[in-house]
Enzyme design. Structure first.
Site, short mmCIF file in Angstrom:
data_model
loop_
_atom_site.label_atom_id
_atom_site.label_comp_id
_atom_site.label_asym_id
_atom_site.label_seq_id
_atom_site.Cartn_x
_atom_site.Cartn_y
_atom_site.Cartn_z
NE ARG A 144 8.66 68.69 46.59
CZ ARG A 144 9.09 69.04 45.39
NH1 ARG A 144 9.04 70.31 45.02
NH2 ARG A 144 9.56 68.15 44.55
CE LYS A 175 -3.69 60.49 64.13
NZ LYS A 175 -4.40 59.31 64.69
CD GLU A 208 -14.64 60.78 67.55
OE1 GLU A 208 -13.89 60.82 68.55
OE2 GLU A 208 -14.40 60.05 66.56
CE LYS A 210 -7.42 65.33 67.74
NZ LYS A 210 -8.28 64.90 66.61
CD GLU A 248 -2.02 57.61 66.63
OE1 GLU A 248 -2.13 56.42 66.27
OE2 GLU A 248 -2.81 58.50 66.30
NE ARG A 251 -3.01 63.00 67.14
CZ ARG A 251 -2.95 63.97 66.25
NH1 ARG A 251 -1.83 64.68 66.13
NH2 ARG A 251 -3.98 64.27 65.48
CG ASN A 279 -6.57 56.27 67.30
OD1 ASN A 279 -7.17 56.94 66.47
ND2 ASN A 279 -5.25 56.28 67.41
CG HIS A 289 -11.25 55.70 66.47
ND1 HIS A 289 -11.77 56.14 67.67
CD2 HIS A 289 -11.38 56.75 65.62
CE1 HIS A 289 -12.20 57.39 67.54
NE2 HIS A 289 -11.97 57.77 66.30
CG HIS A 329 -11.30 53.55 61.90
ND1 HIS A 329 -10.02 54.08 62.04
CD2 HIS A 329 -12.15 54.60 62.05
CE1 HIS A 329 -10.11 55.38 62.28
NE2 HIS A 329 -11.38 55.70 62.29
CG HIS A 382 -16.13 58.49 62.26
ND1 HIS A 382 -15.18 57.50 62.12
CD2 HIS A 382 -15.69 59.29 63.27
CE1 HIS A 382 -14.21 57.68 62.98
NE2 HIS A 382 -14.49 58.77 63.69
#
Length: 366
Positions: A126, A148, A190, A232, A242, A246, A250, A253, A257, A270
């Protein structure tokens, strides 16, 4: 240099705040940074087959000298390792290592390892403390910061994941010297993204200094990693999960993606996908948010000068691309949400983009 005088970038998240330490030779000094984190003496280093050869021994020896006991678990290098299959494989090994809930996980590698190891840390027992030690430019400027973590499904990227903030990020800029040139350039996409969405002055600096960064000139590299982490960290500190701001991270993306998913995460890095996605999003921005055409040209020129792709090509079906975009996590009720630019340095999130807009832009960007 000690931890206290290394001038870290701080991610302010209350009791979950942490430092990003940036500099040369940090992996060999890894043991200096852990005592202040109040961790168990036992942990695991998760890395990949490429990074293990160059750096796993250095980190393990440094931690051993400081009194820590670690085991190294290695996954195959490449995007295919961001999978539930690799998560299960790691889960099967962890119970044999004598870990408890104060034991730590070190993610030593690029973005794939950071996301995969972070997801394992978020879910095993956990939740275990996570330390990010990014070794690629993409990971140092982006994916190691912000919490993330996750893995891919065949239908889309990062569809299984969690928010799990690291306790510390150690960005050793010396590791960038061993990156393949293509990986370095992909990470630079990036970097460009950070300037495009949040800092027009930084974007202009990149237009002047991109060749110094790609040549790994130490002052330029350090400035790039630090400035991207500052951007960031500021965004994440204001919107950890997000809910609003935030999402601007992206930019590029949604298209990027989708292209990665259609390529089955093979043959397209990527950062290369994000470069193409940023060009597409910039053209959409001229229609929806009034981005001047001259600024689209600047973005495209910087990407192209940096050796990044700016054309989407013809290796996919347009309708399949649209369907892959609808699986994007930012979509709501099947409606696409795009990060667009009002101008360089200012991004917004819009749900006004239509399928017809995308079809038109894809034709332009082929």
């Amino acid at each position: 240099m000690t931890f206290m005088d290394s001038n870290p970038v701080r991610v302010e998240l209350g009791e979950r705040s942490y430092d990003i330490v940036i500099g040369s030779g940090l992996l060999a000094r890894a043991g200096e940074f852990l005592p202040s984190l109040n961790l168990s003496h036992r942990g695991v280093i998760i890395t990949d087959t490429n990074v293990e050869i160059g750096y796993a021994g250095t980190v393990r020896d440094a931690l051993e000298a400081a009194g820590y006991v670690t085991e190294v678990l290695t996954v195959p290098a490449g995007e295919a390792s961001k999978s539930l299959r690799q998560v299960e494989r790691l889960f099967e090994k962890l119970p044999t290592l004598g870990l408890d809930r104060h034991s730590f996980v070190i993610a030593l590698g690029g973005g794939v390892v950071g996301d995969l190891a972070g997801f394992v840390a978020a879910t095993y027992l956990r939740g275990l403390p996570l330390i990010q030690m990014p070794t690629s430019l993409l990971a140092q400027v982006d994916s190691s910061v912000g919490g993330k973590v996750g893995v891919n499904l065949p239908q889309g990227k990062n569809l299984v994941g969690a928010f799990h903030q690291p306790r510390l990020v150690l960005a050793d800029t010396d590791t960038l010297k061993t990156l393949p040139e293509r990986e370095l350039r992909a990470g630079f996409a990036e970097v460009i993204k950070h300037g495009a969405i949040r800092d027009a002055e930084f974007f202009a600096w990149l237009e002047r200094k991109y060749s110094d960064v790609l040549a790994l000139e130490p002052p330029a590299v350090t400035h790039v990693v630090r400035r991207c982490c500052e951007i960031k960290a500021d965004v994440v500190s204001h919107d950890e999960r997000e809910a609003g701001l935030r999402a601007i991270l992206n930019f590029g993306h949604t298209i990027g993606h989708a292209m990665e998913a259609l390529a089955d995460y093979v043959g397209l890095l990527h950062g290369e996908a994000i470069a193409m996605g940023m060009v597409g999003a910039a053209y959409l921005s001229t229609q929806r948010t009034g981005l001047p055409a001259a600024e689209v040209a600047r973005l495209r020129a910087l990407l192209e000068a940096s050796g990044l792709p700016v054309r989407l090509g013809d290796n996919y079906d347009l309708e399949e691309l649209l369907e892959a975009m609808r699986l994007d996590k930012k979509a709501r009720g099947g409606k696409l949400r795009f990060v667009l630019l009002k101008r360089l340095g200012e991004a917004v999130v819009s749900d006004a983009v239509t399928d017809e807009d995308i079809r038109e832009v894809v034709d332009v960007c082929r």
